[in-house]
Motif scaffolding. Structure first.
Motif, PDB file in Angstrom:
ATOM      1  N   PRO A 282       0.833  -1.208   0.000  1.00  0.00           N
ATOM      2  CA  PRO A 282       0.000   0.000   0.000  1.00  0.00           C
ATOM      3  C   PRO A 282       0.866   1.256   0.000  1.00  0.00           C
ATOM      4  CG  PRO A 282      -0.844  -1.591   1.581  1.00  0.00           C
ATOM      5  CD  PRO A 282       0.475  -2.118   1.103  1.00  0.00           C
ATOM      6  N   ARG A 283       0.462   2.216  -0.799  1.00  0.00           N
ATOM      7  CA  ARG A 283       1.240   3.445  -0.919  1.00  0.00           C
ATOM      8  C   ARG A 283       1.284   4.192   0.404  1.00  0.00           C
ATOM      9  NH1 ARG A 283       0.563   8.199  -5.511  1.00  0.00           N
ATOM     10  NH2 ARG A 283       2.288   9.503  -4.768  1.00  0.00           N
ATOM     11  N   ARG A 284       2.454   4.693   0.737  1.00  0.00           N
ATOM     12  CA  ARG A 284       2.625   5.463   1.966  1.00  0.00           C
ATOM     13  C   ARG A 284       3.011   6.888   1.622  1.00  0.00           C
ATOM     14  NH1 ARG A 284       4.962   1.852   6.951  1.00  0.00           N
ATOM     15  NH2 ARG A 284       3.539   0.081   6.682  1.00  0.00           N
ATOM     16  N   TYR A 285       2.451   7.810   2.380  1.00  0.00           N
ATOM     17  CA  TYR A 285       2.724   9.227   2.173  1.00  0.00           C
ATOM     18  C   TYR A 285       3.513   9.739   3.368  1.00  0.00           C
ATOM     19  CZ  TYR A 285      -0.983   8.697  -1.272  1.00  0.00           C
ATOM     20  OH  TYR A 285      -1.742   8.271  -2.342  1.00  0.00           O
ATOM     21  N   PRO A 286       4.608  10.439   3.135  1.00  0.00           N
ATOM     22  CA  PRO A 286       5.443  10.873   4.264  1.00  0.00           C
ATOM     23  C   PRO A 286       4.776  11.885   5.183  1.00  0.00           C
ATOM     24  CG  PRO A 286       6.206  11.841   2.188  1.00  0.00           C
ATOM     25  CD  PRO A 286       5.177  10.811   1.833  1.00  0.00           C
ATOM     26  N   SER A 287       3.739  12.558   4.680  1.00  0.00           N
ATOM     27  CA  SER A 287       3.062  13.561   5.498  1.00  0.00           C
ATOM     28  C   SER A 287       1.595  13.633   5.118  1.00  0.00           C
ATOM     29  CB  SER A 287       3.707  14.939   5.299  1.00  0.00           C
ATOM     30  OG  SER A 287       3.484  15.388   3.967  1.00  0.00           O
ATOM     31  N   MET A 288       0.802  14.239   6.000  1.00  0.00           N
ATOM     32  CA  MET A 288      -0.608  14.460   5.707  1.00  0.00           C
ATOM     33  C   MET A 288      -0.758  15.355   4.483  1.00  0.00           C
ATOM     34  SD  MET A 288      -3.731  13.766   6.746  1.00  0.00           S
ATOM     35  CE  MET A 288      -3.765  13.446   8.529  1.00  0.00           C
ATOM     36  N   GLU A 289       0.173  16.287   4.310  1.00  0.00           N
ATOM     37  CA  GLU A 289       0.102  17.201   3.173  1.00  0.00           C
ATOM     38  C   GLU A 289       0.226  16.448   1.849  1.00  0.00           C
ATOM     39  OE1 GLU A 289       1.890  17.734   5.920  1.00  0.00           O
ATOM     40  OE2 GLU A 289       0.513  19.286   6.695  1.00  0.00           O
ATOM     41  N   GLU A 290       1.063  15.407   1.811  1.00  0.00           N
ATOM     42  CA  GLU A 290       1.206  14.609   0.595  1.00  0.00           C
ATOM     43  C   GLU A 290      -0.075  13.841   0.296  1.00  0.00           C
ATOM     44  OE1 GLU A 290       3.680  14.323  -1.696  1.00  0.00           O
ATOM     45  OE2 GLU A 290       4.564  16.071  -0.683  1.00  0.00           O
ATOM     46  N   ALA A 291      -0.700  13.287   1.338  1.00  0.00           N
ATOM     47  CA  ALA A 291      -1.968  12.586   1.146  1.00  0.00           C
ATOM     48  C   ALA A 291      -3.046  13.564   0.685  1.00  0.00           C
ATOM     49  CB  ALA A 291      -2.394  11.895   2.440  1.00  0.00           C
ATOM     50  N   LEU A 292      -3.047  14.756   1.238  1.00  0.00           N
ATOM     51  CA  LEU A 292      -4.013  15.781   0.851  1.00  0.00           C
ATOM     52  C   LEU A 292      -3.839  16.152  -0.616  1.00  0.00           C
ATOM     53  CD1 LEU A 292      -6.178  17.898   1.527  1.00  0.00           C
ATOM     54  CD2 LEU A 292      -4.351  19.372   2.382  1.00  0.00           C
ATOM     55  N   ARG A 293      -2.593  16.244  -1.055  1.00  0.00           N
ATOM     56  CA  ARG A 293      -2.334  16.561  -2.457  1.00  0.00           C
ATOM     57  C   ARG A 293      -2.913  15.488  -3.367  1.00  0.00           C
ATOM     58  NH1 ARG A 293       2.654  17.313  -1.956  1.00  0.00           N
ATOM     59  NH2 ARG A 293       2.497  19.559  -1.616  1.00  0.00           N
ATOM     60  N   ARG A 294      -2.775  14.223  -2.966  1.00  0.00           N
ATOM     61  CA  ARG A 294      -3.347  13.127  -3.764  1.00  0.00           C
ATOM     62  C   ARG A 294      -4.869  13.230  -3.798  1.00  0.00           C
ATOM     63  NH1 ARG A 294      -5.100  10.739  -7.036  1.00  0.00           N
ATOM     64  NH2 ARG A 294      -5.030   8.513  -7.551  1.00  0.00           N
ATOM     65  N   MET A 295      -5.493  13.597  -2.690  1.00  0.00           N
ATOM     66  CA  MET A 295      -6.933  13.770  -2.643  1.00  0.00           C
ATOM     67  C   MET A 295      -7.387  14.861  -3.605  1.00  0.00           C
ATOM     68  SD  MET A 295      -9.930  12.962  -1.360  1.00  0.00           S
ATOM     69  CE  MET A 295      -9.548  11.940   0.084  1.00  0.00           C
ATOM     70  N   ARG A 296      -6.681  15.953  -3.631  1.00  0.00           N
ATOM     71  CA  ARG A 296      -7.064  17.062  -4.504  1.00  0.00           C
ATOM     72  C   ARG A 296      -6.827  16.715  -5.968  1.00  0.00           C
ATOM     73  NH1 ARG A 296      -7.113  22.974  -2.253  1.00  0.00           N
ATOM     74  NH2 ARG A 296      -8.832  22.814  -3.709  1.00  0.00           N
ATOM     75  N   ASP A 297      -5.816  15.900  -6.240  1.00  0.00           N
ATOM     76  CA  ASP A 297      -5.573  15.456  -7.620  1.00  0.00           C
ATOM     77  C   ASP A 297      -6.725  14.595  -8.123  1.00  0.00           C
ATOM     78  OD1 ASP A 297      -3.171  16.763  -7.691  1.00  0.00           O
ATOM     79  OD2 ASP A 297      -1.952  14.971  -7.304  1.00  0.00           O
TER      80      ASP A 297
END
Length: 293
Positions: free
Chosen positions: A165-180
């Motif tokens: 499963p993909r891991r994001y180093p920060s909440m901000e990175e996960a948020l960026r994926r959500m917005r994409d």
């Protein structure tokens, strides 16, 4: 969102030995309103709809198996039949019938099948892009022989078994994926969906809560004629919602709407697949008018 009375409470129920999660927004003396999310989503993506409806309805929103805070299936079983059973179990155990359902995508597909199997149990139904792939897509898929589909499924399962499963180093990175994933989301929407959609790993990174196996396409399902039979058995008024900017095929134009006894199709401009996020106020106005008092 109506936050005066606070947020929802978390509860669990069991289905096929799985521990499944749902949230309850209170107001138990009001008519029940069940909100079903789509694939790789979670129950808290309904918070804006639930907050707006909670004064008039007893709002319940489950996490589908393998999603949100519900247990993952140990054998990777995410068939449509399993999802339908989970829904039937929740409605039965919580004595919600006759229930009103608002559902999105995968959840809409599940709800439409349930309403065709148990037409007496559903009062009204709103399905946002819930009919599944367009007829031409299904026709192309049907051309593949069963041995070909089974081999592809086996290979897909093997691939998922080896997929980290993909891991994001920060909440901000996960948020960026959500917005994409959905450019229509506001910053507040994207942040809320991300906070409730991720879990922090032991190493401090973040990952999505859903099981990777929910991505798998089962090699077989109900025949299209059987699905159309179920749609024709739905006794309640049904609202089929579509976004003009979505990839989904509009059932008025592709002919699927004709299989329903009492269905209306409404399409929203400036909306993609997640109409309830992209055009929240317009969606709520349409749903309130459809559901009535």
């Amino acid at each position: 969102m109506d936050t005066e009375a606070g947020g929802p409470t978390s509860h669990v129920y069991f289905s096929q030995r799985l521990r499944l999660h749902y949230v309850d927004w209170g107001n138990p003396d009001a008519p029940p309103l069940l909100l079903l999310h789509g694939g790789r989503d979670h129950c808290r993506n309904w918070d804006w709809v639930a907050g707006a409806m909670r004064r008039d309805w007893h709002v319940v929103a489950p996490d589908l198996r393998g999603h949100g805070d519900s247990q993952w299936s140990p054998d990777g079983n995410y068939s449509m039949a399993a999802y339908v059973y989970d829904l039937a179990q929740l409605i039965h155990r919580q004595e919600l019938a006759p229930v009103t359902i608002v559902a999105h995508s995968l959840g809409g597909n599940v709800a439409l099948r349930y309403a065709g199997i148990y037409p007496e149990a559903v009062r009204r139904l709103v399905a946002i892009e819930g009919l599944g792939p367009a007829p031409e897509v299904l026709a192309e898929r049907a051309k593949r022989p069963i041995d070909d589909r089974m081999r592809a499924w086996v290979e897909e399962q093997r691939s998922l078994a080896g997929r980290t499963p993909r891991r994001y180093p920060s909440m901000e990175e996960a948020l960026r994926r959500m917005r994409d994933e959905n450019g229509h989301l506001s910053a507040e929407q994207a942040g809320h969906l991300t906070r409730h959609g991720v879990i922090q790993n032991e190493d401090g990174s973040y990952g999505w809560k859903f099981d990777n196996y929910v991505r798998s396409q089962p090699p077989g399902d109900m025949a299209q004629a059987e699905l159309e039979h179920l749609w024709g058995r739905i006794a309640c008024p049904t609202l089929l919602v579509y976004g003009d900017e979505s990839w989904a095929s509009n059932p008025t134009r592709d002919g699927r709407a004709r299989h329903f006894r009492d269905a209306r199709v409404v399409s929203f401009e400036r909306a993609g697949h997640w109409v309830h996020h992209d055009r929240l106020d317009a969606f709520l106005a349409e749903v309130r008018g459809f559901l009535g008092p």
